[in-house]
Write an enzyme that holds these catalytic residues in place. Structure first.
Site, short mmCIF file in Angstrom:
data_model
loop_
_atom_site.label_atom_id
_atom_site.label_comp_id
_atom_site.label_asym_id
_atom_site.label_seq_id
_atom_site.Cartn_x
_atom_site.Cartn_y
_atom_site.Cartn_z
N SER A 1 64.29 56.07 35.50
CA SER A 1 65.19 55.66 36.61
C SER A 1 65.28 54.14 36.69
O SER A 1 66.32 53.60 37.07
CB SER A 1 64.69 56.24 37.93
OG SER A 1 63.45 55.67 38.29
N ILE B 1 48.28 51.11 28.59
CA ILE B 1 47.80 49.73 28.63
C ILE B 1 48.14 49.05 27.31
O ILE B 1 47.95 49.63 26.24
CB ILE B 1 46.27 49.70 28.87
CG1 ILE B 1 45.96 50.17 30.30
CG2 ILE B 1 45.71 48.29 28.64
CD1 ILE B 1 44.48 50.31 30.60
N HIS C 1 55.36 47.00 38.38
CA HIS C 1 54.17 47.69 38.91
C HIS C 1 54.43 48.01 40.38
O HIS C 1 54.85 47.13 41.14
CB HIS C 1 52.92 46.81 38.75
CG HIS C 1 51.67 47.51 39.20
ND1 HIS C 1 51.20 48.66 38.59
CD2 HIS C 1 50.80 47.24 40.21
CE1 HIS C 1 50.10 49.06 39.20
NE2 HIS C 1 49.85 48.22 40.19
C1 GRF Z 1 57.71 53.86 38.38
O1 GRF Z 1 57.25 54.22 39.67
C2 GRF Z 1 56.83 52.78 37.84
O2 GRF Z 1 56.42 51.85 38.81
C3 GRF Z 1 55.66 53.57 37.36
O3 GRF Z 1 56.22 54.71 36.75
C4 GRF Z 1 57.46 54.95 37.37
C5 GRF Z 1 58.51 54.89 36.30
O4 GRF Z 1 59.60 55.55 36.75
N1 GRF Z 1 54.89 52.81 36.42
P1 GRF Z 1 60.91 55.68 35.79
O5 GRF Z 1 60.42 56.25 34.48
O6 GRF Z 1 61.46 54.30 35.63
O7 GRF Z 1 61.78 56.58 36.57
#
Ligand code: GRF
Length: 203
Positions: free
Chosen positions: A13, A101, A120
């Site tokens: 997303s 990581i 993050h």
């Molecule tokens: C987001 O909440 C990001 O902060 C976390 O994983 C999710 C990724 O969502 N690390 P998407 O794959 O961009 O929908």
């Protein structure tokens, strides 16, 4: 035009927010750590080249208990990802929900050549690592923090601790469900990832 490589692991997303923002840059390649990430479909629909870089394939045939061999395989996974990115030679790497990581085997070859930024879902210095949304929600409901939020930061070896580029606060609402809180966080993420990418490109 500046070239961007986006790293994803899931629904994408945040990648979609970058696509929809029609940035003054070319998202030339999307790498997914999972072959089933819906973000791969989003990228293909937008005509963006994709590839899968799956850690599982590096662990094939290495027993779990063989920690040394798995450590070497993990390092090769990171080194190969860096080589792949250097071959594309983008101006920026955006980690948009990349759930692994990134070790020095990845960071060192790109250092000084290609900046890497990460999204993050917490405020600087708070809740580094996984499950940050749930952890910040719990802290908020306990009254330990007044705000949650999300940030875009430069990637360094210390996980989620690089210099912030964009910080978006999301006030805690007492009694709010974690699901509703998460919706508000994701909405802010989709703004932050566009802002942070534009700022990083201007550097
Ligand atoms: C987001 O909440 C990001 O902060 C976390 O994983 C999710 C990724 O969502 N690390 P998407 O794959 O961009 O929908």
């Amino acid at each position: 035009m500046a070239k961007i490589v986006v790293l994803i692991s899931g629904s994408g997303s945040n990648l979609q927010a970058l696509i929809d923002a029609k940035l003054p840059a070319d998202i030339c390649h999307v790498v997914s750590s999972s072959p089933t990430a819906f973000g791969l479909e989003r990228a293909s629909k937008a005509g963006i080249e994709t590839s899968v870089h799956a850690l599982k394939t590096y662990y094939t045939g290495i027993p779990k208990e063989n920690t040394e061999a798995r450590k070497a395989a993990r390092s090769k996974f990171d080194a190969d990802l860096a080589a792949k990115i250097l071959a594309i030679s983008p101006d920026l790497v955006v980690c948009a929900g990349w759930m692994l990581i990134l070790s020095p085997s990845f960071l060192a070859p790109l250092d000084g050549k290609v900046p890497i930024i990460n999204l993050h879902p917490a405020l600087p210095g708070q809740f580094a690592g996984t499950h940050a949304i749930e952890r910040s929600w719990e802290a908020g409901q306990r009254g330990d923090v007044e705000n949650g939020g999300c940030m875009i930061h430069y990637v360094i070896e210390e996980v989620d601790m690089g210099e912030p580029i964009v910080v978006e606060k999301v006030p805690i609402i007492k009694g709010e469900s974690v699901e509703d809180y998460e919706v508000r966080i994701h909405a802010k993420e989709h703004e932050a990832i566009v802002k942070g990418t534009l700022l990083a490109l201007q550097k």
